[in-house]
Design an enzyme around this catalytic site. Structure first.
Site, PDB file in Angstrom:
ATOM      1  N   GLU A   1       1.028  -1.159  -0.047  1.00 53.14           N
ATOM      2  CA  GLU A   1      -0.151  -0.166   0.039  1.00 53.14           C
ATOM      3  C   GLU A   1       0.973   1.122   0.272  1.00 53.14           C
ATOM      4  OE1 GLU A   1      -3.462  -1.230   2.036  1.00 53.14           O
ATOM      5  OE2 GLU A   1      -3.585   0.864   2.956  1.00 53.14           O
TER       6      GLU A   1
ATOM      7  N   GLU B   1      -9.809  -2.111   8.447  1.00 49.60           N
ATOM      8  CA  GLU B   1      -9.689  -2.536   7.146  1.00 49.60           C
ATOM      9  C   GLU B   1     -11.271  -2.702   6.197  1.00 49.60           C
ATOM     10  OE1 GLU B   1      -7.163  -1.962   5.808  1.00 49.60           O
ATOM     11  OE2 GLU B   1      -5.549  -3.869   6.226  1.00 49.60           O
TER      12      GLU B   1
ATOM     13  N   GLU C   1     -13.122   7.043  10.927  1.00 44.43           N
ATOM     14  CA  GLU C   1     -13.247   7.057   9.286  1.00 44.43           C
ATOM     15  C   GLU C   1     -14.302   8.025   8.673  1.00 44.43           C
ATOM     16  OE1 GLU C   1     -11.470   5.083   7.495  1.00 44.43           O
ATOM     17  OE2 GLU C   1     -10.630   3.408   9.121  1.00 44.43           O
TER      18      GLU C   1
HETATM   19  C1  HMH Z   1      -8.160   5.865   6.991  1.00 44.01           C
HETATM   20  N1  HMH Z   1      -8.570   3.405   6.948  1.00 44.01           N
HETATM   21  C2  HMH Z   1      -8.146   4.681   6.472  1.00 44.01           C
HETATM   22  N2  HMH Z   1      -7.062   4.467   5.590  1.00 44.01           N
HETATM   23  C3  HMH Z   1      -6.610   3.261   5.191  1.00 44.01           C
HETATM   24  N3  HMH Z   1      -5.733   2.808   4.252  1.00 44.01           N
HETATM   25  C4  HMH Z   1      -7.397   2.075   5.718  1.00 44.01           C
HETATM   26  C5  HMH Z   1      -8.523   2.488   6.618  1.00 44.01           C
HETATM   27  C6  HMH Z   1      -7.263   0.779   5.194  1.00 44.01           C
HETATM   28  O1  HMH Z   1      -6.063  -0.018   4.976  1.00 44.01           O
END
Ligand code: HMH
Length: 221
Positions: free
Chosen positions: A87, A139, A210
């Site tokens: 990632e 996730e 989130e």
């Molecule tokens: C804020 N939540 C956020 N970024 C991410 N990359 C993920 C979850 C999942 O890896």
């Protein structure tokens, strides 16, 4: 989902919050092609910083796993770390493509609560059950949000197509393995009401985080 575990039960009980996190106007705008590119770039830079914090958090989950769990969870979590490594490379590649200067980004400037939230879970006092539940839902919010962007009827611009990394069937399977681990831990902890309560609080804390993260991405700079 729908396997009768605690995780699925919480998703149902807190449906409204869960949907605010996984059908946020920002990700919905990626799906319908109306996304503001400035907002997308803001998200890209901030999420790169998030993932760097997230690696440290996941290292602490792995450590708890080694100390508190005797199962094959270790391999799943190690796979998670490997996927975060991919990632980070993806973010660097995308940042170059969109001319986002990652070196110039102040660490989660708009979301100072994120490192605090993740670091609070590093504490050795926090149990593996709570930590793995947190990891699963972090996730899963991305998986569900981006799977929606590639479902039937989407108009996601091709150049944003690589966001599909989170919407892929493989990523979904991986989230499902995390859910099974969380469910098993929570089912083994019913005698420990406090652990289950803490895990539910962490679940809700992640949804709030989130939602705040998407809000930050979509707000005017
Ligand atoms: C804020 N939540 C956020 N970024 C991410 N990359 C993920 C979850 C999942 O890896």
């Amino acid at each position: 989902e729908g396997d009768g575990g605690t995780a699925a039960a919480w998703m149902a009980t807190h449906r409204g919050m869960y949907e605010r996190a996984t059908r946020h106007p920002f990700t919905v705008s990626i799906r319908d092609g109306s996304v503001d590119l400035a907002a997308f770039k803001r998200w890209l830079g901030q999420d790169y910083m998030f993932v760097r914090e997230f690696v440290a958090f996941l290292a602490s989950v792995l450590l708890k796993c080694c100390k508190e769990s005797d199962s094959s969870d270790m391999e799943t979590i190690l796979g998670g770390l490997a996927s975060l490594s991919d990632e980070l490379s993806w973010f660097k590649k995308e940042a170059a493509k969109w001319s986002v200067d990652l070196a110039g980004i102040s660490p989660l400037s708009s979301t100072p609560s994120v490192p605090k939230f993740l670091q609070s879970l590093d504490d050795p006092e926090i149990s593996y059950s709570v930590a793995i539940t947190t990891f699963w839902i972090i996730e899963t919010v991305y998986q569900d949000s981006f799977a929606f962007c590639i479902e039937e009827g989407n108009k996601t611009p091709a150049e944003l197509g690589t966001c599909q990394r989170w919407g892929s069937p493989e990523f979904k399977q991986y989230c499902q393995s995390l859910q099974r681990i969380a469910d098993r831990c929570l089912a083994n902890a019913p005698h420990d009401v406090v652990v289950v309560k803490r895990a539910e609080e962490a679940f809700l804390g992640v949804l709030e985080l989130e939602i705040g993260f998407w809000d930050m991405s979509s707000s005017q700079s």
